[in-house]
Motif scaffolding. Sequence first.
Motif, mmCIF file in Angstrom:
data_model
loop_
_atom_site.group_PDB
_atom_site.id
_atom_site.type_symbol
_atom_site.label_atom_id
_atom_site.label_comp_id
_atom_site.label_asym_id
_atom_site.label_seq_id
_atom_site.Cartn_x
_atom_site.Cartn_y
_atom_site.Cartn_z
ATOM 1 N N LYS A 447 0.831 -1.207 0.000
ATOM 2 C CA LYS A 447 0.000 0.000 0.000
ATOM 3 C C LYS A 447 0.865 1.256 0.000
ATOM 4 C CE LYS A 447 -3.955 -2.145 2.336
ATOM 5 N NZ LYS A 447 -4.749 -2.202 3.591
ATOM 6 N N GLY A 448 1.960 1.216 0.775
ATOM 7 C CA GLY A 448 2.851 2.368 0.821
ATOM 8 C C GLY A 448 3.527 2.617 -0.508
ATOM 9 N N LEU A 449 3.892 1.559 -1.208
ATOM 10 C CA LEU A 449 4.529 1.725 -2.514
ATOM 11 C C LEU A 449 3.552 2.283 -3.542
ATOM 12 C CD1 LEU A 449 6.737 -1.507 -2.780
ATOM 13 C CD2 LEU A 449 7.504 0.850 -2.439
ATOM 14 N N GLN A 455 3.027 9.718 -5.703
ATOM 15 C CA GLN A 455 3.758 10.900 -5.263
ATOM 16 C C GLN A 455 4.959 11.206 -6.159
ATOM 17 O OE1 GLN A 455 4.522 9.530 -1.285
ATOM 18 N NE2 GLN A 455 2.702 10.533 -0.425
ATOM 19 N N THR A 456 5.685 10.179 -6.601
ATOM 20 C CA THR A 456 6.832 10.439 -7.477
ATOM 21 C C THR A 456 6.377 10.889 -8.860
ATOM 22 O OG1 THR A 456 6.918 8.057 -7.965
ATOM 23 C CG2 THR A 456 8.408 8.879 -6.275
ATOM 24 N N ALA A 483 10.877 6.622 3.311
ATOM 25 C CA ALA A 483 11.628 6.360 4.541
ATOM 26 C C ALA A 483 10.819 5.552 5.540
ATOM 27 C CB ALA A 483 12.072 7.676 5.168
ATOM 28 N N SER A 484 9.504 5.712 5.525
ATOM 29 C CA SER A 484 8.663 4.966 6.474
ATOM 30 C C SER A 484 8.566 3.487 6.115
ATOM 31 C CB SER A 484 7.258 5.581 6.525
ATOM 32 O OG SER A 484 6.561 5.351 5.312
ATOM 33 N N LEU A 485 9.070 3.095 4.939
ATOM 34 C CA LEU A 485 9.070 1.690 4.512
ATOM 35 C C LEU A 485 10.438 1.045 4.747
ATOM 36 C CD1 LEU A 485 7.250 2.122 1.062
ATOM 37 C CD2 LEU A 485 6.220 1.721 3.312
#
Length: 680
Positions: A447-449, A455-456, A483-485
């Motif tokens: 999900k974070g990716l 975002q990128t 960074a949170s990953l």
Amino acid sequence: MWDEAFPSFLIGLREGLEAGLIVSILVATLVRAGQKGRSPQVWTGVAAAMALSLSFGAVLTFTAANLSGHAQEAFGGVLSLIAVGFVTAMVFWMRRSARTLSADLKEKVQASLTMGAGALVFTSFLAVAREGLETSLFLWTNARTAGESTGPLIGAAVGLLLSVGLCWGLYRRALKMNLTRFFTITGAGLILVAAGVLGYGLRDLQESGLVGGGSTYAFDLSGHLDASSWYATLVQGTLNLTVTMTVLQVVGYIAYLSIVMTLFIEGVRGSKAAPAAAPAESGSDAEQVEQPVRTGRPRWVLPTAAIAVPVVVAGAVIAVSDGKQDSSATVSVSEKECGKGFGSPQPGQQVFQMHNTGDKVSEVYLVNPGSGAVYGEIEGLAPGTTRALTATIGNGDYAWRCVPTGGTSVTSAPVHVTGGAEVKAVKPVSEDDLKAPLDSYKDYVNKGLATLMTQTQKIQADVRAGDLATAKADWLTAHLQYASLGAAYGTFADLDKKIDGRPDGYADKAQDPGFTGFLRLEYGLWHGQSAADLTPVADELAQNVAKLVHDFPSQDFDPGDLPLRAHEILENTLQFELTGDTDMGSGTNLATTQANLAGTQELLTLLQPLLDERDPQVLIKVNAGMKRVGDLVAAAHTADGWTPLDKLPADARRQLNGATGQLLEDLSPIPALLEIRKAA
């Protein structure tokens, strides 16, 4: 075995030669004074000094064996530092005193002859006891460092025997030897050995908890070098340099070596050349010293008392400390002899000498054969070596599990113990136990990716449109998301370096074409590069993130790595973010630190059920530490944005570094608690 024997050989040779020269000078002085018949008094003092030295070694061995694990580490660490101090003083003392040693001893002997037998015994006792106590302490430290006693004892025995032969040859004038050069060369060698003992002692103190920084590593070459290889074993055995060393170990090693070796070399250069002391030749023209009047005391009383007293005192100390031979039983570790020598242990704390009799590096565990619970373990036990394992034995069943690298795991026959209290063991962790946390974490990363890719792509659009101010804000949002990953970086493989790699190692640093990703884009955005220059950088970043989104679901993730990440994310944070190493101009290292904390917290939440089953106190300490670090980081975020690391007040920065270092100490038990142990 020679790598473990050499340091002890060197100390045995040098200390033995020092003591031997002293004894030969004493005896030669008596002969020259016409008092050859009183030489047994010298040998009585020598025997008493030997008894004291051996008793001292016995006390060290048997009292240390009955300490708890942390206490043993502290005891060994403190004595290692004392040993380093003794050896350093001895090296400089012999360099300073060699030229006047003979004259000083002759003067003491002449004074002793007029005072009776006791004075002469005491003179020889003091002269030899100093060398003997130093030898005992240093040999005990070497044996502890090597993890086994056979090699160090053989090395010391060879060195002592050789020193006896050299002293005899010098005394009989059958051998000529440049003692100044000998003590210079061996002194330099012992300084090298002492530097390694200092590093080992500091590590012991860190593992005992008396000194911090145990998880702050200067380097870790375990992924590149085989710690059990002959060359690694040789370097470790002779110089005590290991494939993994903490910052404190390296700083202590380098500081000691540079300071002490410099002073030693300068002292050698500055000293005037003079022949070393040699035993005086006996003659008949010496002044005769009047024999004291004999008393009615039998001749055997003084020698017996001098030798018996230290032995009796040592025995009493060992008895009071509850030192027992059966607490140090030797147990075999191999595929064929796993657990051999393990009899019926008594309840209470035990020290088992685990000896690898096989031909493979092995792990060994003391387990409950039914539940698999672990009471103690040793990793990386090399063939032919012995290491101590301390465990507390209580009611229940016990067995040894031997897990050789590349071999077959074996569990010994169980032994039932009664009469003791219940002993808490570490509940074993299997891959199945970690499956649920791992699946949850994969879902979190997926999900974070997906969010990161959006975002990128936004950054890419900003740069293409020439809106670099918006690109800066969007860059920070995306970088913090990545960074949170942090716990997943091990599975990102080469893409991690392309997405968030540092310019280290590139010839042109930040300007090098091979430098890509978030930090390269940060450098360009905050160093005034144009949108045209940064468009290829933003395009490549978006492409690499998209590739990672595609590849991640099919990548392998070792379940055993999951607990490691709880520690390693913040370890990297302390090493790179809080040093400013990754600041390419935005001054947002503390924002990245906060994101790393969020990633660590996510992992701890997933691992909490497993940790609470094994040691509920761990997370209590960790959560308190997480809050403290989080509060210190949050204080650097003002209405104007994030305070750059180099603008942070010195006191605040020290507090943050200290709190993060302590948090790493609190996190360090988690990998061991949740380690997947191989079943038989």
